[in-house]
Design a protein around this motif. Structure first.
Motif, PDB file in Angstrom:
ATOM      1  N   UNK A 158       0.784  -0.956   0.048  1.00  0.00           N
ATOM      2  CA  UNK A 158      -0.030   0.061  -0.028  1.00  0.00           C
ATOM      3  C   UNK A 158       0.952   1.515  -0.054  1.00  0.00           C
ATOM      4  N   UNK A 159       0.616   2.313  -0.888  1.00  0.00           N
ATOM      5  CA  UNK A 159       1.374   3.366  -0.983  1.00  0.00           C
ATOM      6  C   UNK A 159       0.412   4.606  -0.607  1.00  0.00           C
ATOM      7  N   UNK A 162       1.684  11.039  -2.621  1.00  0.00           N
ATOM      8  CA  UNK A 162       2.612  11.305  -3.483  1.00  0.00           C
ATOM      9  C   UNK A 162       4.102  10.858  -2.974  1.00  0.00           C
ATOM     10  N   UNK A 163       4.264  11.329  -1.836  1.00  0.00           N
ATOM     11  CA  UNK A 163       6.108  11.352  -1.578  1.00  0.00           C
ATOM     12  C   UNK A 163       6.329   9.696  -1.339  1.00  0.00           C
ATOM     13  N   UNK A 164       5.411   8.789  -1.182  1.00  0.00           N
ATOM     14  CA  UNK A 164       5.425   7.470  -1.055  1.00  0.00           C
ATOM     15  C   UNK A 164       5.123   6.658  -2.418  1.00  0.00           C
ATOM     16  N   UNK A 165       4.904   7.501  -3.600  1.00  0.00           N
ATOM     17  CA  UNK A 165       5.108   6.905  -4.672  1.00  0.00           C
ATOM     18  C   UNK A 165       3.310   6.588  -5.378  1.00  0.00           C
ATOM     19  N   UNK A 281       4.655   3.779   3.052  1.00  0.00           N
ATOM     20  CA  UNK A 281       4.354   2.403   2.551  1.00  0.00           C
ATOM     21  C   UNK A 281       4.377   1.359   3.330  1.00  0.00           C
ATOM     22  N   UNK A 282       3.477   0.404   3.120  1.00  0.00           N
ATOM     23  CA  UNK A 282       3.549  -0.629   4.103  1.00  0.00           C
ATOM     24  C   UNK A 282       3.239  -2.133   3.116  1.00  0.00           C
ATOM     25  N   UNK A 304       6.456   1.891   6.619  1.00  0.00           N
ATOM     26  CA  UNK A 304       7.796   2.567   6.323  1.00  0.00           C
ATOM     27  C   UNK A 304       7.224   4.109   6.383  1.00  0.00           C
ATOM     28  N   UNK A 306       7.109   7.996   5.324  1.00  0.00           N
ATOM     29  CA  UNK A 306       8.144   8.630   4.468  1.00  0.00           C
ATOM     30  C   UNK A 306       8.700   9.960   5.294  1.00  0.00           C
ATOM     31  N   UNK A 307       9.416   9.465   6.204  1.00  0.00           N
ATOM     32  CA  UNK A 307       9.919  10.657   7.031  1.00  0.00           C
ATOM     33  C   UNK A 307      11.292  11.307   6.425  1.00  0.00           C
ATOM     34  N   UNK A 308      11.928  10.659   5.588  1.00  0.00           N
ATOM     35  CA  UNK A 308      13.124  11.293   4.830  1.00  0.00           C
ATOM     36  C   UNK A 308      13.051  10.477   3.598  1.00  0.00           C
ATOM     37  N   UNK A 309      14.060  10.842   2.731  1.00  0.00           N
ATOM     38  CA  UNK A 309      14.445  10.417   1.436  1.00  0.00           C
ATOM     39  C   UNK A 309      15.718   9.673   1.679  1.00  0.00           C
TER      40      UNK A 309
END
Lengths: 338, 338
Positions: A158-159, A162-165, A281-282, A304, A306-309
């Motif tokens: 699961x996303x 947008x930052x997680x795709x 994302x999970x 996870x 998206x706390x950083x890239x």
């Protein structure tokens, strides 16, 4: 594009054991990569494909208010084929050598989308019954796909954001049935197998240790533990795993599904509140459905945020850097009132 | 924070062999993760720390118009210590067991920033002489760091654009000297070692094959080949590697540096033109500076344009999906006039 070419190709680097997918079926012209991504995605539900589900072809599974139903007239959760599949059903793998170091084969399998009704409510905002319905749907499709010839592993993921795709704003998960087990999964399986031999399963022993240490526990209920792992790869990473040794997700009981829905919903709501609806994302890791039994494995979900890239250091060196101690992240999540 | 605690901690998951860094020295309060990232970073050069380099402490190395100089009065490229280091010099690793499955140690090492003068010109826009100067600086610092006790691997990497994790807009690279070799690097080394035993080095043989196949070559000059790898992990991935078998980056000759600068600049300009100044990460892989000689290794640079976001499938299954054939990406880049 060559018309005889299968529209999605798996490529193996034999030396490393790593596979990639070249999804030529949804290939874009090279020019189209130029468009600058601004991170925004269509938010209006008027034009949303998933809100207008009847335009999306035959559904594979429909649930309405907690029950499996026929037809799409009334629905709360629905599964449809992915319109841009990375894995596609076929009888022929057509595996070939390419030079000394590579192989290719058709990306055979299945690729589906699980959609929940409300355009504006992500999983964190659903009721317990609604999250339970999503777990029911995951389990139903998982059980169906693992029985298919040529599918050796089923990935549920699961996303969100947008930052997680996530390329579509409407809340949705994906399920992919794939023909192989990648290097990373093989490694995880080998690790579980090795540690199981020496005694109990590694996850069972880690969970015991974590329950004693307490400081990384985010939440627990009758059947599940949610914790920020000692070696978190991102700030606020959470793993949800069953307390009992369960190797195969498909064997989850009704009671365990209720309990998992509660754990999932609680963790996602805590993250929502703590981090202000973060992108995340999970995904599920469970014993594969190939010919081995893999009873040593212990299934679990990884979340996870998206706390950083992950940037040049993480990508190049393979060591993730995060800027909060998992103990502090867990404490912060534990203390969120939801 | 415990005042006796080293401000950055390495944590090992012994079962998988994977390390992470918990950089508590630059730890943020849990609340601070809440702020929604909008992807924009400070663009003004008036307030830019790197434009006002004299406020950034003692430089480690200063170049001015192609030559190493003393003092910071005139500079074109400068190296300074990272103000928020993930790796910090210390004599004590303080390695400890944590439970049955984990270990911790101080994140001992070095963490530096390489800054080029012009706030508005990324590497793709620099002259050949300016890119050569950056390679000179990389080599100089690399050579210095590998000689330090306790540093077993030196990572050079560059993040361009907020989508690729650059937190400062002013063009800069980073160099980290780290005390260990991670699982992924060990795996890459083992693979090179294994294939070297059977004959020539794996990279030499792959390059020979690619030069025959031609279709994935982006650019070549006297000493280097740039290509989109057969198993590209992202659309438009490019690897730059020496034609000759070179194991240790620190032994690069003056001629090879000129040639590498040309290859780097050409590829980055082609990407700039083809994809409209894309965000990207690049990094070096070279033989470690530990006690083994690793002569079987073949150093190379990997450039990963941020053409997509690795999401639940990539993270969960470990198989990257990209939507253009490497052959087509290479052709498109090859044909860019720069």
């Amino acid at each position: 594009m060559n018309k005889d070419k299968f529209p999605s190709e798996l490529r193996l680097d034999k030396a490393s054991g790593n596979w990639v997918v070249i999804a030529t079926g949804r290939a874009k012209r090279p020019e189209s990569f130029k468009k600058v991504k601004n991170g925004s995605i269509k938010e209006s539900n008027k034009d949303c494909f998933f809100c207008n589900i009847e335009t999306q072809g035959e559904p594979l599974l429909v649930y309405y208010k907690g029950k499996k139903v026929e037809g799409i007239k009334k629905w709360t959760t629905v599964v449809i084929p992915n319109k841009f599949p990375a894995f596609i059903r076929s009888k022929s793998l057509n595996r070939k050598k390419r030079g000394e170091f590579f192989e290719t084969m058709n990306a055979v399998g299945a690729h589906e989308v699980v959609i929940t009704k409300n355009h504006n409510k992500s999983l964190a905002l659903l009721s317990l019954a609604e999250v339970k319905e999503v777990i029911d749907v995951y389990t139903d499709r998982y059980n169906s796909l693992i029985k298919e010839d040529g599918i050796n592993y089923v990935a549920i993921f699961h996303n969100h954001g947008p930052e997680a795709g996530a390329s579509v704003a409407h809340p949705h998960s994906q399920i992919a049935g794939i023909p192989l087990i990648d290097y990373d999964l093989k490694k995880a399986l080998a690790k579980s197998k090795k540690y199981k031999k020496d005694g109990d399963c590694i996850y069972c022993r880690m969970n015991d240790w974590e329950l004693k240490e307490k400081e990384r526990i985010v939440y627990e209920n009758e059947h599940f533990i949610a914790l920020c792992p000692f070696t978190s790869k991102v700030a606020f990473q959470v793993i949800i795993s069953p307390k009992k040794h369960l190797s195969h997700f498909e064997n989850i009981t009704e009671q365990e599904k209720e309990s998992l829905a509660d754990a999932f919903r609680t963790v996602l709501r805590k993250l929502y509140k703590a981090l202000g609806d973060p992108a995340y994302n999970f995904y599920l890791h469970s014993a594969p459905s190939d010919n081995d039994d893999h009873l040593y494995y212990h299934w679990h979900w990884t979340i996870l945020p998206k706390t950083s890239i992950w940037a040049g250091f993480e990508l190049g060196v393979g060591i993730e850097i995060s800027t909060i101690e998992p103990e502090e992240a867990a404490k912060y999540l534990r203390n969120q009132k939801i």
